[in-house]
Write a protein that holds these residues in place. Structure first.
Motif, PDB file in Angstrom:
ATOM      1  N   ASP A   6      17.560   2.825  16.266  1.00 24.31           N
ATOM      2  CA  ASP A   6      18.194   3.044  14.979  1.00 24.31           C
ATOM      3  C   ASP A   6      19.543   3.593  15.007  1.00 24.31           C
ATOM      4  N   THR A   7      20.546   3.062  14.594  1.00 21.57           N
ATOM      5  CA  THR A   7      22.028   3.427  14.742  1.00 21.57           C
ATOM      6  C   THR A   7      22.505   4.173  13.507  1.00 21.57           C
ATOM      7  N   ARG A   8      21.515   4.369  12.691  1.00 15.71           N
ATOM      8  CA  ARG A   8      22.075   5.225  11.358  1.00 15.71           C
ATOM      9  C   ARG A   8      22.587   6.655  11.777  1.00 15.71           C
ATOM     10  N   ARG A   9      23.681   6.805  11.076  1.00 15.29           N
ATOM     11  CA  ARG A   9      24.021   8.341  11.268  1.00 15.29           C
ATOM     12  C   ARG A   9      23.375   9.056   9.814  1.00 15.29           C
ATOM     13  N   PHE A  10      23.671  10.308   9.831  1.00 16.23           N
ATOM     14  CA  PHE A  10      23.229  11.127   8.803  1.00 16.23           C
ATOM     15  C   PHE A  10      24.208  12.168   8.294  1.00 16.23           C
ATOM     16  N   TRP A  11      24.160  12.552   7.214  1.00 14.17           N
ATOM     17  CA  TRP A  11      25.440  13.160   6.503  1.00 14.17           C
ATOM     18  C   TRP A  11      24.818  14.132   5.519  1.00 14.17           C
ATOM     19  N   LEU A  12      25.460  15.177   5.037  1.00 13.49           N
ATOM     20  CA  LEU A  12      25.293  16.021   3.918  1.00 13.49           C
ATOM     21  C   LEU A  12      26.475  16.023   3.126  1.00 13.49           C
ATOM     22  N   MET A  13      26.188  15.530   1.812  1.00 16.77           N
ATOM     23  CA  MET A  13      27.420  15.503   1.028  1.00 16.77           C
ATOM     24  C   MET A  13      27.110  16.286  -0.141  1.00 16.77           C
ATOM     25  N   LYS A  14      28.159  17.040  -0.420  1.00 17.67           N
ATOM     26  CA  LYS A  14      27.909  18.216  -1.650  1.00 17.67           C
ATOM     27  C   LYS A  14      28.615  17.595  -2.825  1.00 17.67           C
ATOM     28  N   ASN A  15      28.057  17.860  -3.890  1.00 21.08           N
ATOM     29  CA  ASN A  15      28.311  17.700  -5.275  1.00 21.08           C
ATOM     30  C   ASN A  15      27.986  18.864  -6.412  1.00 21.08           C
ATOM     31  N   GLU A  16      28.843  19.073  -7.258  1.00 22.60           N
ATOM     32  CA  GLU A  16      28.441  20.203  -8.226  1.00 22.60           C
ATOM     33  C   GLU A  16      27.488  19.599  -9.223  1.00 22.60           C
ATOM     34  N   PRO A  17      26.326  20.053  -9.308  1.00 25.19           N
ATOM     35  CA  PRO A  17      25.427  19.619 -10.308  1.00 25.19           C
ATOM     36  C   PRO A  17      25.882  19.444 -11.732  1.00 25.19           C
ATOM     37  N   ASP A  18      26.884  20.290 -11.871  1.00 22.60           N
ATOM     38  CA  ASP A  18      27.563  20.301 -13.503  1.00 22.60           C
ATOM     39  C   ASP A  18      28.228  18.775 -13.464  1.00 22.60           C
ATOM     40  N   GLU A  19      28.808  18.366 -12.263  1.00 24.70           N
ATOM     41  CA  GLU A  19      29.476  17.014 -12.444  1.00 24.70           C
ATOM     42  C   GLU A  19      28.548  16.021 -12.374  1.00 24.70           C
ATOM     43  N   TYR A  20      27.646  15.935 -10.918  1.00 32.52           N
ATOM     44  CA  TYR A  20      26.874  14.937 -10.626  1.00 32.52           C
ATOM     45  C   TYR A  20      25.665  15.450  -9.776  1.00 32.52           C
ATOM     46  N   SER A  21      24.784  15.941 -10.710  1.00 30.57           N
ATOM     47  CA  SER A  21      23.422  16.125  -9.814  1.00 30.57           C
ATOM     48  C   SER A  21      22.581  15.025  -9.468  1.00 30.57           C
ATOM     49  N   ARG A 133      26.375  22.487  10.264  1.00 23.64           N
ATOM     50  CA  ARG A 133      27.701  22.925   9.816  1.00 23.64           C
ATOM     51  C   ARG A 133      27.421  23.595   8.506  1.00 23.64           C
ATOM     52  N   VAL A 134      26.945  23.093   7.644  1.00 24.27           N
ATOM     53  CA  VAL A 134      26.710  23.466   6.337  1.00 24.27           C
ATOM     54  C   VAL A 134      26.218  25.143   6.232  1.00 24.27           C
ATOM     55  N   LEU A 135      25.492  25.556   7.131  1.00 25.46           N
ATOM     56  CA  LEU A 135      25.154  26.929   7.400  1.00 25.46           C
ATOM     57  C   LEU A 135      26.108  27.860   8.115  1.00 25.46           C
ATOM     58  N   GLN A 136      27.345  27.521   8.639  1.00 24.18           N
ATOM     59  CA  GLN A 136      27.940  27.885   9.294  1.00 24.18           C
ATOM     60  C   GLN A 136      29.087  28.896   8.380  1.00 24.18           C
ATOM     61  N   LYS A 137      29.527  30.053   8.713  1.00 20.98           N
ATOM     62  CA  LYS A 137      30.316  30.796   7.839  1.00 20.98           C
ATOM     63  C   LYS A 137      31.494  30.017   7.819  1.00 20.98           C
ATOM     64  N   GLY A 138      32.126  30.063   6.688  1.00 19.98           N
ATOM     65  CA  GLY A 138      33.458  29.457   6.371  1.00 19.98           C
ATOM     66  C   GLY A 138      33.415  27.961   6.127  1.00 19.98           C
ATOM     67  N   ASN A 139      32.217  27.491   6.298  1.00 22.42           N
ATOM     68  CA  ASN A 139      32.312  26.100   6.108  1.00 22.42           C
ATOM     69  C   ASN A 139      32.556  25.682   4.633  1.00 22.42           C
ATOM     70  N   ARG A 140      33.547  24.925   4.214  1.00 21.83           N
ATOM     71  CA  ARG A 140      33.479  24.370   2.829  1.00 21.83           C
ATOM     72  C   ARG A 140      33.753  22.713   2.951  1.00 21.83           C
ATOM     73  N   LEU A 141      33.561  22.103   3.899  1.00 22.92           N
ATOM     74  CA  LEU A 141      33.682  20.617   3.801  1.00 22.92           C
ATOM     75  C   LEU A 141      32.844  20.219   2.783  1.00 22.92           C
ATOM     76  N   SER A 142      33.007  19.204   1.914  1.00 27.03           N
ATOM     77  CA  SER A 142      32.087  18.475   1.194  1.00 27.03           C
ATOM     78  C   SER A 142      31.469  17.424   1.719  1.00 27.03           C
ATOM     79  N   ILE A 143      31.658  17.163   3.066  1.00 23.56           N
ATOM     80  CA  ILE A 143      31.043  16.014   3.718  1.00 23.56           C
ATOM     81  C   ILE A 143      30.793  16.526   5.127  1.00 23.56           C
ATOM     82  N   THR A 144      29.742  16.575   5.753  1.00 26.92           N
ATOM     83  CA  THR A 144      29.416  16.976   7.250  1.00 26.92           C
ATOM     84  C   THR A 144      28.250  16.211   7.866  1.00 26.92           C
TER      85      THR A 144
END
Length: 161
Positions: A6-21, A133-144
Motif C-alpha cells: 500500500d503506497t497511500r499516504r495519509f493527511w490531516l486537512m483542516k477546514n472551518e466547519p462554518d465554511e465546509y464541515s 504534527r497537529v498536536l505540536q505547540k504552534g502548529n497552524r498548518l492547514s495540511i499536515t
C-alpha cells in the motif's frame, strides 16, 4: 508472489466547519469539494508534490469550540490553480498572485464518512500520537502529513478498539 504494498499516504486537512464541515462535504455532488484557500507554501507544496489520488484524509474541524477529527476523506485529484487568489472580492484574494504566475493551488477531496468527534484531548491521551504534527505547540498548518502508524491508531480509536 509478494503482496502489493500500500503506497497511500495519509493527511490531516483542516477546514472551518462554518465554511465546509464534513456534513457540507458529504452533501456535495459526489461528496467532492475543492480544497481552496490554502495560503501557506508548505501546505501548497504538500498538495502539489506529495498528495496522490486515493491518499487518506482525516477531516479536521478547526477554529471552533471543539477542534478535532470529524470525518474520513480521500484525495480525489484534479490539482489546479485556485481561482480565488485572483478575485478581489474573495477572502482568499492574493494581490501578489497573477494568472501568468499563480501562487496557489486547489485539489478535490472526497468525503467518505462522518465519524464521531475525535477531539484533541482524546488524541493527546494516546502515546502513539505524541509526535503527530497537529498536536505540536504552534502548529497552524492547514495540511499536515500523518504517518501510517498514526492513521492506524486513529482508525482503531474510531472503531472503539
Amino acid at each position: 508472489m509478494p503482496a502489493a504494498q500500500d503506497t497511500r499516504r495519509f493527511w490531516l486537512m483542516k477546514n472551518e466547519p462554518d465554511e465546509y464541515s464534513i456534513d457540507h462535504a458529504l452533501s456535495a455532488p459526489d461528496a467532492t469539494i475543492a480544497w481552496n484557500g490554502v495560503r501557506n507554501y508548505q501546505a501548497r507544496n504538500f498538495m502539489r508534490d506529495d498528495m496522490q489520488v486515493g491518499d487518506g484524509v482525516l477531516y479536521w474541524h478547526s477554529s471552533c469550540a471543539e477542534p478535532g477529527i470529524y470525518g474520513i476523506a480521500r484525495i480525489a485529484g484534479n490539482l489546479r490553480v485556485d481561482p480565488s487568489q485572483f478575485d478581489p472580492a474573495d477572502p482568499y484574494y492574493d494581490p501578489k498572485s497573477s494568472p501568468d504566475k499563480p501562487r496557489w493551488l486547489t485539489l478535490d477531496v472526497q468525503a467518505l464518512r462522518k465519524t464521531r468527534p475525535l477531539l484533541i484531548a482524546e488524541l493527546r491521551e494516546q502515546p502513539a500520537l505524541a509526535h503527530m504534527r497537529v498536536l505540536q505547540k504552534g502548529n497552524r498548518l492547514s495540511i499536515t502529513p500523518v504517518s501510517a502508524e498514526e492513521w492506524q491508531v486513529i482508525e482503531a480509536l474510531l472503531q472503539g478498539r
